[in-house]
Design a protein around this motif. Structure first.
Motif, PDB file in Angstrom:
ATOM      1  N   ARG A 125       0.830  -1.193   0.000  1.00  0.00           N
ATOM      2  CA  ARG A 125       0.000   0.000   0.000  1.00  0.00           C
ATOM      3  C   ARG A 125       0.868   1.248   0.000  1.00  0.00           C
ATOM      4  N   THR A 126       1.773   1.345   0.947  1.00  0.00           N
ATOM      5  CA  THR A 126       2.768   2.411   1.006  1.00  0.00           C
ATOM      6  C   THR A 126       4.055   1.761   1.489  1.00  0.00           C
ATOM      7  N   GLU A 127       5.082   2.561   1.715  1.00  0.00           N
ATOM      8  CA  GLU A 127       6.304   2.012   2.294  1.00  0.00           C
ATOM      9  C   GLU A 127       6.052   1.498   3.709  1.00  0.00           C
ATOM     10  N   ASP A 128       5.034   2.059   4.360  1.00  0.00           N
ATOM     11  CA  ASP A 128       4.781   1.742   5.763  1.00  0.00           C
ATOM     12  C   ASP A 128       3.898   0.524   5.967  1.00  0.00           C
ATOM     13  N   ASP A 129       3.093   0.181   4.973  1.00  0.00           N
ATOM     14  CA  ASP A 129       2.157  -0.906   5.203  1.00  0.00           C
ATOM     15  C   ASP A 129       1.792  -1.629   3.918  1.00  0.00           C
ATOM     16  N   ALA A 130       1.160  -2.796   4.110  1.00  0.00           N
ATOM     17  CA  ALA A 130       0.736  -3.627   2.991  1.00  0.00           C
ATOM     18  C   ALA A 130      -0.670  -4.130   3.260  1.00  0.00           C
ATOM     19  N   LEU A 131      -1.421  -4.402   2.199  1.00  0.00           N
ATOM     20  CA  LEU A 131      -2.755  -4.965   2.308  1.00  0.00           C
ATOM     21  C   LEU A 131      -2.693  -6.448   1.967  1.00  0.00           C
ATOM     22  N   VAL A 132      -3.205  -7.268   2.869  1.00  0.00           N
ATOM     23  CA  VAL A 132      -3.247  -8.704   2.656  1.00  0.00           C
ATOM     24  C   VAL A 132      -4.712  -9.126   2.578  1.00  0.00           C
ATOM     25  N   ASN A 133      -5.111  -9.636   1.428  1.00  0.00           N
ATOM     26  CA  ASN A 133      -6.504 -10.032   1.242  1.00  0.00           C
ATOM     27  C   ASN A 133      -6.726 -11.459   1.739  1.00  0.00           C
ATOM     28  N   THR A 134      -7.858 -11.661   2.410  1.00  0.00           N
ATOM     29  CA  THR A 134      -8.259 -13.004   2.816  1.00  0.00           C
ATOM     30  C   THR A 134      -9.732 -13.217   2.487  1.00  0.00           C
ATOM     31  N   ILE A 135     -10.071 -14.462   2.217  1.00  0.00           N
ATOM     32  CA  ILE A 135     -11.464 -14.864   2.053  1.00  0.00           C
ATOM     33  C   ILE A 135     -11.813 -15.711   3.269  1.00  0.00           C
ATOM     34  N   ILE A 136     -12.803 -15.272   4.032  1.00  0.00           N
ATOM     35  CA  ILE A 136     -13.208 -15.957   5.250  1.00  0.00           C
ATOM     36  C   ILE A 136     -14.429 -16.816   4.940  1.00  0.00           C
ATOM     37  N   GLU A 137     -14.293 -18.115   5.136  1.00  0.00           N
ATOM     38  CA  GLU A 137     -15.399 -19.043   4.897  1.00  0.00           C
ATOM     39  C   GLU A 137     -15.896 -19.576   6.233  1.00  0.00           C
ATOM     40  N   ARG A 138     -17.226 -19.550   6.418  1.00  0.00           N
ATOM     41  CA  ARG A 138     -17.845 -20.040   7.640  1.00  0.00           C
ATOM     42  C   ARG A 138     -18.934 -21.038   7.282  1.00  0.00           C
ATOM     43  N   PRO A 139     -19.120 -22.070   8.085  1.00  0.00           N
ATOM     44  CA  PRO A 139     -20.161 -23.056   7.794  1.00  0.00           C
ATOM     45  C   PRO A 139     -21.544 -22.417   7.753  1.00  0.00           C
ATOM     46  N   ASN A 140     -22.303 -22.751   6.722  1.00  0.00           N
ATOM     47  CA  ASN A 140     -23.692 -22.297   6.590  1.00  0.00           C
ATOM     48  C   ASN A 140     -23.830 -20.778   6.511  1.00  0.00           C
ATOM     49  N   SER A 141     -22.759 -20.112   6.109  1.00  0.00           N
ATOM     50  CA  SER A 141     -22.792 -18.657   5.957  1.00  0.00           C
ATOM     51  C   SER A 141     -22.022 -18.269   4.707  1.00  0.00           C
ATOM     52  N   PRO A 142     -22.398 -17.160   4.065  1.00  0.00           N
ATOM     53  CA  PRO A 142     -21.654 -16.735   2.874  1.00  0.00           C
ATOM     54  C   PRO A 142     -20.215 -16.372   3.214  1.00  0.00           C
TER      55      PRO A 142
END
Length: 208
Positions: A125-142
């Motif tokens: 994102r910048t020199e100071d930070d980064a964005l890490v994408n995750t997909i969260i899967e839960r039972p019986n939920s989107p």
């Protein structure tokens, strides 16, 4: 707070930058990804533990305390009202904030055995930070997507923000806290009272 607001609070509260940026250094994207992957694995292991729900929540709480820049979160979210608060109110706020944050998150994650954290695309994102994408899967939920903003705080990677559906949720939380204080004549004590009520409601839901 209504249910929708509580959900925003749950997601937003943990992930904010400190007002007085605490010794940030350049954040390597690979280190950020490894950090989120390791934290995710720890959370999954705690959530899927055969221990009682209360013990699982405590394990999750301990992981979150290590992963999140809690002091920075609290300072940012209180914003300009930090300077208005008395030293005693500042101390009470930080204590209540941590308890609210940890109870919200540990209860929510702890409710879903079988959760899966899948890494997506990441970016510097910048020199100071980064964005890490995750997909969260839960039972019986989107499944849902979260971008974790990771910075290096005092030499250690920490989660400093979360972005859901393109929105930095730390700003939502800051706005909500400020609105509570503004509606009550600029008294930080009104926010502290609301936070105590929320903690009591969370404790009751947990059966404690």
């Amino acid at each position: 707070m209504n249910r929708r607001t509580l959900l925003a609070t749950t997601l937003a509260a943990p992930f904010a930058l400190s007002v007085a940026r605490p010794a940030f250094a350049e954040m390597d994207i690979n280190r950020a990804v490894q950090f989120i992957q390791a934290a995710g694995q720890e959370l999954v292991a705690a959530i899927d533990s055969p221990q009682p729900a209360a013990a699982r929540r405590q394990q999750v709480a301990n992981i979150l305390r290590r992963a999140v820049d809690v002091p920075g979160v609290g300072r940012f979210i209180l914003g300009r009202w930090w300077r208005v608060a008395t030293p005693a109110e500042q101390q009470q706020y930080m204590s209540l904030f941590e308890e609210t944050l940890i109870r919200n998150l540990s209860a929510r994650f702890g409710e879903y055995q079988g959760v899966r954290f899948n890494l997506g695309r990441s970016q510097q994102r910048t020199e100071d930070d980064a964005l890490v994408n995750t997909i969260i899967e839960r039972p019986n939920s989107p499944a849902f997507s979260l971008d974790w903003r990771v910075g290096e705080v005092n030499g250690q990677p920490r989660v400093v923000d979360v972005i859901a559906e393109g929105t930095s949720l730390r700003l939502t939380q800051r706005s909500e806290y400020s609105a509570v204080i503004s509606r009550n004549g600029g008294q930080v004590s009104s926010l502290l009272a609301a936070m105590r009520q929320q903690i009591a409601a969370l404790a009751a839901r947990e059966g404690r």
